[in-house]
Design an enzyme around this catalytic site. Structure first.
Site, PDB file in Angstrom:
ATOM      1  N   ASN A 198       0.871  -1.182   0.000  1.00  0.00           N
ATOM      2  CA  ASN A 198       0.000   0.000   0.000  1.00  0.00           C
ATOM      3  C   ASN A 198       0.906   1.228   0.000  1.00  0.00           C
ATOM      4  O   ASN A 198       1.512   1.549   1.020  1.00  0.00           O
ATOM      5  CB  ASN A 198      -0.897  -0.035   1.247  1.00  0.00           C
ATOM      6  CG  ASN A 198      -1.734   1.218   1.397  1.00  0.00           C
ATOM      7  OD1 ASN A 198      -1.765   2.068   0.501  1.00  0.00           O
ATOM      8  ND2 ASN A 198      -2.417   1.351   2.521  1.00  0.00           N
ATOM      9  N   TRP A 199       0.987   1.877  -1.146  1.00  0.00           N
ATOM     10  CA  TRP A 199       1.906   3.027  -1.287  1.00  0.00           C
ATOM     11  C   TRP A 199       1.367   4.284  -0.618  1.00  0.00           C
ATOM     12  O   TRP A 199       2.081   5.286  -0.519  1.00  0.00           O
ATOM     13  CB  TRP A 199       2.178   3.302  -2.763  1.00  0.00           C
ATOM     14  CG  TRP A 199       2.928   2.210  -3.476  1.00  0.00           C
ATOM     15  CD1 TRP A 199       3.364   1.022  -2.951  1.00  0.00           C
ATOM     16  CD2 TRP A 199       3.354   2.217  -4.856  1.00  0.00           C
ATOM     17  NE1 TRP A 199       4.028   0.299  -3.911  1.00  0.00           N
ATOM     18  CE2 TRP A 199       4.034   1.004  -5.093  1.00  0.00           C
ATOM     19  CE3 TRP A 199       3.205   3.131  -5.905  1.00  0.00           C
ATOM     20  CZ2 TRP A 199       4.575   0.692  -6.338  1.00  0.00           C
ATOM     21  CZ3 TRP A 199       3.743   2.817  -7.151  1.00  0.00           C
ATOM     22  CH2 TRP A 199       4.425   1.603  -7.357  1.00  0.00           C
ATOM     23  N   LYS A 200       0.114   4.264  -0.216  1.00  0.00           N
ATOM     24  CA  LYS A 200      -0.517   5.446   0.410  1.00  0.00           C
ATOM     25  C   LYS A 200      -0.301   6.676  -0.489  1.00  0.00           C
ATOM     26  O   LYS A 200      -0.261   6.533  -1.708  1.00  0.00           O
ATOM     27  CB  LYS A 200       0.010   5.630   1.836  1.00  0.00           C
ATOM     28  CG  LYS A 200      -0.151   4.333   2.657  1.00  0.00           C
ATOM     29  CD  LYS A 200       0.028   4.508   4.131  1.00  0.00           C
ATOM     30  CE  LYS A 200      -0.168   3.150   4.811  1.00  0.00           C
ATOM     31  NZ  LYS A 200      -0.115   3.235   6.261  1.00  0.00           N
ATOM     32  N   HIS A 243      -9.512   0.987   5.036  1.00  0.00           N
ATOM     33  CA  HIS A 243      -8.231   1.224   5.724  1.00  0.00           C
ATOM     34  C   HIS A 243      -8.469   2.173   6.899  1.00  0.00           C
ATOM     35  O   HIS A 243      -9.283   3.086   6.809  1.00  0.00           O
ATOM     36  CB  HIS A 243      -7.205   1.812   4.749  1.00  0.00           C
ATOM     37  CG  HIS A 243      -5.815   1.786   5.309  1.00  0.00           C
ATOM     38  ND1 HIS A 243      -5.389   2.710   6.224  1.00  0.00           N
ATOM     39  CD2 HIS A 243      -4.786   0.922   5.133  1.00  0.00           C
ATOM     40  CE1 HIS A 243      -4.140   2.414   6.579  1.00  0.00           C
ATOM     41  NE2 HIS A 243      -3.754   1.338   5.927  1.00  0.00           N
ATOM     42  N   GLU A 288      -6.861   4.607   7.946  1.00  0.00           N
ATOM     43  CA  GLU A 288      -6.663   6.035   7.624  1.00  0.00           C
ATOM     44  C   GLU A 288      -7.898   6.605   6.928  1.00  0.00           C
ATOM     45  O   GLU A 288      -8.271   7.762   7.153  1.00  0.00           O
ATOM     46  CB  GLU A 288      -5.397   6.187   6.757  1.00  0.00           C
ATOM     47  CG  GLU A 288      -4.138   5.968   7.594  1.00  0.00           C
ATOM     48  CD  GLU A 288      -2.965   5.369   6.840  1.00  0.00           C
ATOM     49  OE1 GLU A 288      -2.937   5.416   5.606  1.00  0.00           O
ATOM     50  OE2 GLU A 288      -2.056   4.842   7.527  1.00  0.00           O
ATOM     51  N   GLU A 314      -5.055  -4.990  10.546  1.00  0.00           N
ATOM     52  CA  GLU A 314      -4.026  -3.982  10.776  1.00  0.00           C
ATOM     53  C   GLU A 314      -4.297  -3.249  12.090  1.00  0.00           C
ATOM     54  O   GLU A 314      -5.082  -2.282  12.108  1.00  0.00           O
ATOM     55  CB  GLU A 314      -4.024  -2.954   9.639  1.00  0.00           C
ATOM     56  CG  GLU A 314      -3.746  -3.531   8.274  1.00  0.00           C
ATOM     57  CD  GLU A 314      -3.201  -2.481   7.322  1.00  0.00           C
ATOM     58  OE1 GLU A 314      -2.113  -2.693   6.788  1.00  0.00           O
ATOM     59  OE2 GLU A 314      -3.848  -1.435   7.128  1.00  0.00           O
ATOM     60  N   GLY A 367       2.827   2.244  10.794  1.00  0.00           N
ATOM     61  CA  GLY A 367       3.777   3.341  10.652  1.00  0.00           C
ATOM     62  C   GLY A 367       4.521   3.695  11.920  1.00  0.00           C
ATOM     63  O   GLY A 367       5.168   4.741  11.991  1.00  0.00           O
ATOM     64  N   SER A 392       3.741  -2.192  10.224  1.00  0.00           N
ATOM     65  CA  SER A 392       5.202  -2.228  10.399  1.00  0.00           C
ATOM     66  C   SER A 392       5.827  -3.566   9.974  1.00  0.00           C
ATOM     67  O   SER A 392       6.776  -4.028  10.599  1.00  0.00           O
ATOM     68  CB  SER A 392       5.593  -1.870  11.839  1.00  0.00           C
ATOM     69  OG  SER A 392       5.169  -0.543  12.150  1.00  0.00           O
TER      70      SER A 392
HETATM   71  P1  13P Z   1       3.241   0.365   7.650  1.00  0.00           P
HETATM   72  O1  13P Z   1       3.746  -0.933   7.033  1.00  0.00           O
HETATM   73  O2  13P Z   1       3.974   1.556   7.180  1.00  0.00           O
HETATM   74  O3  13P Z   1       3.128   0.245   9.123  1.00  0.00           O
HETATM   75  O4  13P Z   1       1.731   0.558   7.087  1.00  0.00           O
HETATM   76  C1  13P Z   1       0.820  -0.481   7.206  1.00  0.00           C
HETATM   77  C2  13P Z   1      -0.400  -0.140   6.439  1.00  0.00           C
HETATM   78  O5  13P Z   1      -1.168   0.715   6.846  1.00  0.00           O
HETATM   79  C3  13P Z   1      -0.639  -0.838   5.183  1.00  0.00           C
HETATM   80  O6  13P Z   1      -1.937  -0.625   4.721  1.00  0.00           O
END
Ligand code: 13P
Length: 258
Positions: A10-12, A102, A104, A174, A180, A220
């Protein structure tokens, strides 16, 4: 029941078009000597504006080792929904998977369980695969309501989906406190929650469905954590954020899942 592992990046909100093309090419370069049949399902999820560039890199390569996902969609088919993308549009852009729910999106953009359910239905109706995210906050974990919260998110996300559709879907667990932060959830605990999710699916459907659905861990995930995560009975892969932004670390995670 053997479930094919999935490693999804997931590149966000990262990567301009050229960067997306370079990263996609870099990942395929890293995986070039791997036998496709031995690889997990490898998925990358660029932001909307980079889908074209990533898809072009994937189709130019033609090796079929990496698939495309979107990070979000809207559940309506077309119309006056400024700023949104339909599932059909994302399919047209080359996507085979769409991440929904997600944390976020739930936190910053008001995505509700009901919306996640509508999106899942729209995605499956178009023949794409939803990657349905769930996860508890630190406060919820400390209050001891993790299992209750996750079971509720999953039950609402899957509402009115057929067993056949659920079998094709992917869930990503998650824990929000692990995203993160560098604080990976302990593998045994992640496996416990994922087995609990599988049990929820079994209760809603049947053992065949709960045995077939792939459930990923996210939060992470790094090259150094993937082997232990994949060694767990119920973890079928990873949804990777930060470590999916460089070809080397993402490829190491993919290879760690083989
Ligand atoms: P990180 O791997 O940066 O913790 O992010 C996880 C995530 O939200 C993937 O969708």
């Amino acid at each position: 029941m053997s479930r094919r592992p999935v490693i999804a990046g997931n590149w966000k909100m990262h990567n301009l078009q050229q960067e997306a093309m370079d990263l996609t090419n870099g990942i395929m370069q890293e995986l070039r000597s791997e036998d496709k049949a031995a690889l997990p399902e490898v998925v990358i999820a660029p932001t909307f504006t980079a889908l074209y560039a990533a898809n072009k890199a994937l189709t130019d390569c033609g090796c079929g080792k990496v698939k495309l996902a979107a990070q979000n969609c809207y559940f309506e088919t077309k119309g006056a929904f400024t700023g949104e993308c339909s599932v059909e549009m994302l399919k047209d852009a080359g996507c085979e998977y769409i991440i929904i729910g997600h944390s976020e999106r739930r936190e910053y953009f008001g995505e509700t369980d009901e919306m996640v359910n509508k999106k899942a239905k729209a995605i499956l109706a178009n023949g794409l695969i939803p990657i349905i995210c769930c996860g508890e906050s630190l406060e919820q974990r400390e209050a001891g309501v993790t299992d209750y919260h996750i079971a509720s998110q999953i039950t609402k996300a899957l509402r009115e989906l057929s067993a056949e559709d659920v079998t094709k879907s992917i869930i990503a667990y998650e824990p929000i406190w692990a995203i993160g932060t560098g604080k990976t959830c302990d593998s045994i605990e992640a496996n416990r929650v994922i087995a609990m999710i599988r049990n929820v699916v079994k209760g809603l459907y049947d053992a065949n469905t709960s045995d077939a659905i792939r459930i990923l861990y996210g939060g992470s995930v790094k090259p150094s954590t993937i082997k232990e995560q994949m060694a767990q009975s119920d973890i079928d892969g990873a949804l990777v954020g930060g470590a999916s932004l460089t070809a080397d670390s993402f490829a190491q995670i993919v290879k760690g899942a083989m």
